[in-house]
Motif scaffolding. Structure first.
Motif, PDB file in Angstrom:
ATOM      1  N   LYS A 148       0.830  -1.197   0.000  1.00  0.00           N
ATOM      2  CA  LYS A 148       0.000   0.000   0.000  1.00  0.00           C
ATOM      3  C   LYS A 148       0.878   1.265   0.000  1.00  0.00           C
ATOM      4  O   LYS A 148       0.629   2.207  -0.748  1.00  0.00           O
ATOM      5  N   LYS A 149       1.917   1.276   0.827  1.00  0.00           N
ATOM      6  CA  LYS A 149       2.814   2.438   0.898  1.00  0.00           C
ATOM      7  C   LYS A 149       3.566   2.645  -0.410  1.00  0.00           C
ATOM      8  O   LYS A 149       3.749   3.773  -0.854  1.00  0.00           O
ATOM      9  N   GLU A 152       1.216   4.099  -3.016  1.00  0.00           N
ATOM     10  CA  GLU A 152       1.025   5.514  -2.694  1.00  0.00           C
ATOM     11  C   GLU A 152       2.199   6.351  -3.218  1.00  0.00           C
ATOM     12  O   GLU A 152       2.013   7.383  -3.850  1.00  0.00           O
ATOM     13  N   GLN A 153       3.402   5.886  -2.908  1.00  0.00           N
ATOM     14  CA  GLN A 153       4.602   6.614  -3.333  1.00  0.00           C
ATOM     15  C   GLN A 153       4.731   6.628  -4.857  1.00  0.00           C
ATOM     16  O   GLN A 153       5.077   7.651  -5.451  1.00  0.00           O
ATOM     17  N   LYS A 155       2.478   6.667  -7.056  1.00  0.00           N
ATOM     18  CA  LYS A 155       1.551   7.663  -7.638  1.00  0.00           C
ATOM     19  C   LYS A 155       2.204   9.045  -7.692  1.00  0.00           C
ATOM     20  O   LYS A 155       1.947   9.816  -8.603  1.00  0.00           O
ATOM     21  N   LYS A 156       3.045   9.350  -6.721  1.00  0.00           N
ATOM     22  CA  LYS A 156       3.747  10.636  -6.690  1.00  0.00           C
ATOM     23  C   LYS A 156       4.661  10.835  -7.886  1.00  0.00           C
ATOM     24  O   LYS A 156       4.909  11.954  -8.316  1.00  0.00           O
TER      25      LYS A 156
END
Length: 161
Positions: A148-149, A152-153, A155-156
């Motif tokens: 999940k982390k 998330e990263q 996507k940045k």
């Protein structure tokens, strides 16, 4: 020939080789100095995430700093500070054996090999060489939270469509 000239000559050669032959999706180039000239000792680069991994569809920025002692000593390679990965220090410095002069660094290692090695490390962290405790602990104990982390990263740094 002085050490400085050897270093500059090698960096010029790396640049030439890179421009002729580099892996698809990657970029690497010297930064421009304030006066508009190229600073061959400091490069910006981007490493694409491998397809079919949590890192796909993104390009991750790094900086590469060559010291006067290059290629006898490896360049310093960093992601942005705070990059989330078990083998990246909070400062962004990458913990990879081929970038460590006391481990697997060899002067014959090319810029292309370094960037491909970092791309490989993204999706296959080395649990025996932790650089960042929170990411390492979650990678070891909770694969879903880790996944999940990373998503998330990623996507940045997503590539524009």
């Amino acid at each position: 020939m002085s050490v400085r000239n050897l270093c500059d000559e090698r960096i010029q050669q790396e640049r030439k080789n890179w421009r002729k032959d580099h892996p698809f999706g990657f970029y690497a180039k010297p930064v421009k100095a304030a006066d508009g000239s190229l600073d061959l000792r400091t490069w910006v680069a981007g490493i694409p995430g491998k397809p079919q991994t949590l890192f796909e569809n993104a390009t991750f920025p790094i900086t590469i700093s060559f010291s006067e002692e290059y290629p006898a000593k490896p360049p310093k390679v960093k992601f942005p500070a705070g990059f989330y990965h078990p083998n990246v220090y909070p400062s962004g410095t990458i913990c990879l054996s081929i970038l460590n002069e006391d481990q697997d660094w060899r002067p014959a290692i090319s810029l292309k090999q370094i960037l491909l090695g970092i791309q490989e490390l993204l999706d296959t962290p080395n649990p025996k060489s932790p650089a960042q405790e929170p990411a390492w602990r979650i990678f070891q104990k909770d694969k879903e939270a880790y996944k999940k982390k990373i998503i998330e990263q990623t996507k940045k740094y997503a590539n524009p469509k």
